[in-house]
Design a protein around this motif. Structure first.
Motif, short mmCIF file in Angstrom:
data_model
loop_
_atom_site.label_atom_id
_atom_site.label_comp_id
_atom_site.label_asym_id
_atom_site.label_seq_id
_atom_site.Cartn_x
_atom_site.Cartn_y
_atom_site.Cartn_z
N LYS A 163 0.81 -1.23 0.00
CA LYS A 163 0.00 0.00 0.00
C LYS A 163 0.84 1.27 0.00
O LYS A 163 0.39 2.32 -0.42
CB LYS A 163 -0.93 -0.01 1.21
N GLN A 164 2.06 1.16 0.57
CA GLN A 164 2.94 2.34 0.58
C GLN A 164 3.86 2.39 -0.64
O GLN A 164 4.87 3.07 -0.63
CB GLN A 164 3.79 2.36 1.87
N ASP A 165 3.51 1.61 -1.69
CA ASP A 165 4.30 1.57 -2.92
C ASP A 165 5.69 0.97 -2.75
O ASP A 165 6.56 1.20 -3.59
CB ASP A 165 4.43 2.98 -3.54
N HIS A 166 5.93 0.25 -1.66
CA HIS A 166 7.20 -0.46 -1.54
C HIS A 166 7.22 -1.61 -2.53
O HIS A 166 6.26 -2.35 -2.66
CB HIS A 166 7.40 -1.02 -0.12
N VAL A 175 10.76 2.29 -2.10
CA VAL A 175 9.57 2.67 -2.86
C VAL A 175 9.90 2.62 -4.36
O VAL A 175 10.94 3.13 -4.79
CB VAL A 175 9.09 4.09 -2.46
#
Lengths: 432, 432
Positions: B161-164, B223
Motif C-alpha cells: 500500500k505504501q508503494d514499496h 519505494v
C-alpha cells in the motif's frame, strides 16, 4: 590460494552468477584461473565458458578433457553452443563431438552449418509458434499447459502450415485482448524480419535503431528459423565498439590481459616490427640530409617536433573518420566535404602552432630564419595530416582493408616523412 | 538540395523512422542539416532530437524557437525528456520551460531534479503496478481494460500500500499460470533492484551481466520509482566503449564529425598545444646532447627510432590496461602481476628488436659499436614502456584523472625522454 581456502572459495563460487565467475576468471592470472576453474560446479561451467572472451576460453578448453567439454557445452543455447564449438581447434572439436550422444551430435552439426558472424549463428530455436486461425483463449490455455516460456520471450510467432512467418503477437497483446478474438485479428503484420545470412553487425545496428528486444530470423523462402535476443546483440555492440580502439594499437579485439608472456610477446611483436620498418624509413629520409645535420646540429634537436605534431593532428582526424565509418556517418557522399573541413582545420591549427613555435625558437636560438623554417614545416605537415587522416581510411576501406588496423601506421609514416622533408628540406635550401 | 527537391525530400523523410533521420542528420554537413531539420514533421522532431549526439543536438536546438523546442520535447519519455532538457544552456532551458503548460513544467522540474548520469535520470515512470492479494484472472481483466501496455513491458511490479517494491510478475508467468492463483503465489521475490542513485555505467554493467531487458528502480526506502529499459542501456554501453578510443586521441566522446571548422579547430587545438609542450620537452632533452650531435651527425638520423618504438610498445600496454580497467578486469589486486608480465614482454620484445636494429645499423654504417648503443637504448626504452604503460593509468585512476584522456600524452613523454637519454647518453659516453 592456500589449501585450506579451497572450501571457502568453492562456497563463494557456488553463490555467484555465471557472468560474475567469468569476470573473476578474466581478472585472474593464468595460475589462479586454472585453480578457480577446477572449483566451479560443472553444471554451470558451460554458461561460464560462453561468457568468456575467446582467448580466455581457449586457454581453459585446452585444460579440459573432451568428455567434460561436451558435458559443459550441450546445456547451452544454440547460439552459445555454436560459439563454444567454433572456438575449438578442429581436432578437439572432433573429439568433443565423439563423446556426445546422437541427438547432441546432430544439433552440433546443425549449429555448425551456419556461417560464422551471421544472424543464423546468433539465433536460438526456442521460438513459440502459433496458427492465425485460433482464438486468444486457446493460446492462453496452450501456454498454461506449457507452464513456462523460454527466457526473454516477448512475442509469439504466427506461421502458416509450411512454417512461413506471417506475423507476430506480443505477450502484451495477448494479455490485453479479448479472449474471443482470433490470433489473426491481434497479430502485427507490419513486422521486420532478419534474413539468416545477414551479418551480425548489421543485425546489431537494426536492434539499436529500432529498440528491439527480440527479432525473428527467416530463410530465403520466408520460413521461420529462430529468433535473436538483445543480450547477444549487446555483446556484438560492445565488441564492435572496442574493435577500433584495440586495432588502432595493433591488438586483437579479444586480447587477454592476463595471457602468458610468450603468447603476448609474439602477438605484439608483429606490430612493433611494422613500426620498426616505418621508423627506419623515416631515419632513411633524415639521412638524406646528413650533411645539413652535420653543419647545423641544432636542426637535429628540432627535427622531432614537426613529425610529432603531424602525428597527433593526423590521429585525431583518423580516429574521427574511423569512428564515423564504423557507425555509418561517413560515406562516399559526404567525404569530399569532410576532406575540405579537415584541410581547413589543418591549415588553421597549422597557422596557430607555426606562429607559436616560430616565436619559441626565435627566442631560444635568437634566429628568426630558423623559426620561419620550422613554422613553414609545421603548417605543411598539419595540412598533410588532415589530408592523410581522411584519405587513408577511405582508401583502405575501398581496398577492403580494416582502416582501424592499418590506418595509424600508414598515417604516422606519411606525417613523419612529410614532416622531415618539409623541415630539413627547407632548412637545407634556406639556411645553408 | 535544389528548390524543386524539397517536396521529394519531405516525402522521403515522412517515411523514415526517427532513428534513421538522426543517422541522416549525423552524416550531413551543417547546411544540409539545417534544411533537412526544417523538413521533418514536427510530431517526430522530439524523438529525432533524442537520438542525436549531444553536439549535433545542440547545434539544432540553437536554431529553434523555445516554443518549438517545448513542443518537441514534451512528447518524449521521461529519460529522453530529461536528456534533451539537460543538454540546453540554462538560459534556453528557462525560456523553454516558460512556454510549457503547468503540468509539463512540473514534469520537467521532476526529471531535472534527478542527478545526471544516475539510474533515476535513465528511468521511465510508465510501470504497471499490482497488489499481491489479487488473482491472475483479476489482473488479466484489468489489463484487458487498459487495452495496451507501455513499450517493452516484460514485468508487472508488485507493490504494497505504501508503494514499496515487494516482487515482480513476468507477462510470461501471467500467461502460463492458472487464472485462479494469487499474484503472491506467482510473483518472483528473489529480484534485483536498482537504487535511484546508482551510476549509469554500473547500471549498464548489471544489465549486461544478468541479461536483463528491464529493471525496477527504487529509492532508499524501497519505494518503486520507475523502470529502466535495455534500449537506453545499449546507448550507454556504446558510449562507454567509444569513450576510451576518442579520449585517447584527445577528442570529445560525442565529437561531431561535421561540426563547423572553427568549433573543431578550437576543440582540437588544446590537445595539440599539450603535445607541442611535450615535443619541446623532448627537443630540450636532445639539446643537452647538442655537442655530441655536432660531432656525429648520423646519431641525429637514428635518434627518432628508439622513441618511436617505445611509443608504440607503450601504447599497446596502455590500451590494454585502459580497456581492462573500463570493463573491470584490472584492479589493484592483480596489477602487480600485470606489471611483472608487461616488464617481461618489454624485455623480450626489447631483446628481439635490439638484436635486429643492431644488425641493420651495423650493416648500414659498418659500425658494430653504434649498433650496440642503439640496441641497448631500444631494450631500455621497451622495458620502460611496459612499466609506464601499466603504472601511468593506475596512478591517474588513483588521482581520479581519466587515464584514457591523459594517459597517452604522459606515456609518449616518458618514452620520448627515456629513449633520447638512453640513446644519446650512451652514445656520448661510448662513441666520443
Amino acid at each position: 590460494i592456500s589449501d585450506g581456502m579451497f572450501v571457502r572459495v568453492r562456497n563463494m563460487l557456488d553463490g555467484m552468477a555465471a557472468n560474475d565467475i567469468a569476470m573473476l576468471l578474466h581478472a585472474s592470472t593464468p595460475k589462479t584461473r586454472a585453480i578457480v576453474w577446477q572449483l566451479i560446479d560443472s553444471s554451470i561451467q558451460g554458461e561460464v565458458l560462453e561468457d568468456l572472451s575467446e582467448e580466455v576460453r581457449n586457454s581453459i578448453l585446452r585444460t579440459m578433457t573432451p568428455e567434460s567439454v561436451a558435458e559443459a557445452a550441450v546445456n547451452l543455447d544454440d547460439d552459445d553452443f555454436s560459439e563454444v564449438l567454433r572456438s575449438m581447434p578442429d581436432k578437439v572439436y572432433r573429439k568433443v563431438l565423439k563423446s556426445m550422444d546422437k541427438q547432441d551430435q546432430a544439433r552440433a552439426e546443425r549449429v555448425m552449418s551456419y556461417e560464422e558472424d551471421t544472424a543464423a549463428a546468433l539465433m536460438n530455436t526456442d521460438t513459440i509458434t502459433v496458427r492465425p486461425d485460433v482464438t486468444v483463449d486457446v493460446i492462453l490455455r496452450y501456454l498454461r499447459l506449457k507452464e513456462s516460456l523460454p527466457e526473454a520471450t516477448d512475442y509469439l510467432y504466427v506461421v502458416d502450415k509450411q512454417d512461413h512467418f506471417i506475423g507476430e503477437v506480443s505477450l502484451a497483446a495477448l494479455v490485453t485482448s479479448s479472449p474471443t478474438k482470433l490470433i489473426s485479428e491481434v497479430m502485427e503484420t507490419d513486422f521486420e524480419v532478419i534474413p539468416a545470412s545477414m551479418h551480425e553487425s548489421e543485425v546489431a545496428s537494426l536492434f539499436e535503431r529500432y529498440d528491439w528486444l527480440t527479432a525473428p530470423v527467416i530463410d530465403e523462402e520466408g520460413v521461420l528459423l529462430g529468433r535473436i535476443t538483445i543480450d547477444d546483440v549487446v555483446d556484438i555492440i560492445r565488441e564492435d565498439a572496442e574493435h577500433s580502439m584495440m586495432s588502432m594499437a595493433g591488438l586483437d579485439d579479444e586480447a587477454d590481459t592476463f595471457a602468458p608472456v610468450i603468447d603476448s610477446t609474439r602477438k605484439r611483436s608483429l606490430w612493433l616490427g611494422v613500426n620498426l620498418f616505418t621508423a627506419l624509413l623515416a631515419a632513411f629520409v633524415s639521412s638524406l640530409f646528413e650533411s645539413t645535420l652535420d653543419e647545423l646540429a641544432f636542426l637535429a634537436v628540432l627535427n622531432t617536433i614537426v613529425p610529432s605534431m603531424g602525428g597527433v593532428a593526423g590521429s585525431q582526424t583518423l580516429t574521427l573518420v574511423i569512428r564515423g565509418m564504423a557507425v555509418g556517418h561517413v560515406n562516399e557522399a559526404n567525404s569530399r566535404w569532410l576532406l575540405g573541413k579537415e584541410l581547413a582545420i589543418g591549415f588553421l591549427n597549422g597557422l596557430i602552432w607555426a606562429v607559436l613555435i616560430a616565436g619559441v625558437v626565435a627566442l631560444w636560438k635568437q634566429d628568426l630564419m630558423l623559426g620561419g623554417v620550422l613554422a613553414f614545416a609545421m603548417l605543411m605537415n598539419l595540412i598533410s595530416a588532415g589530408l592523410a587522416g581522411v584519405l587513408i581510411p577511405l582508401m583502405l576501406k575501398r581496398m577492403n582493408i580494416d582502416p582501424a588496423l592499418a590506418g595509424s601506421v600508414i598515417l604516422t609514416t606519411v606525417t613523419d616523412i612529410v614532416g622531415i622533408f618539409a623541415f630539413l628540406g627547407t632548412a637545407t635550401w634556406l639556411l645553408l
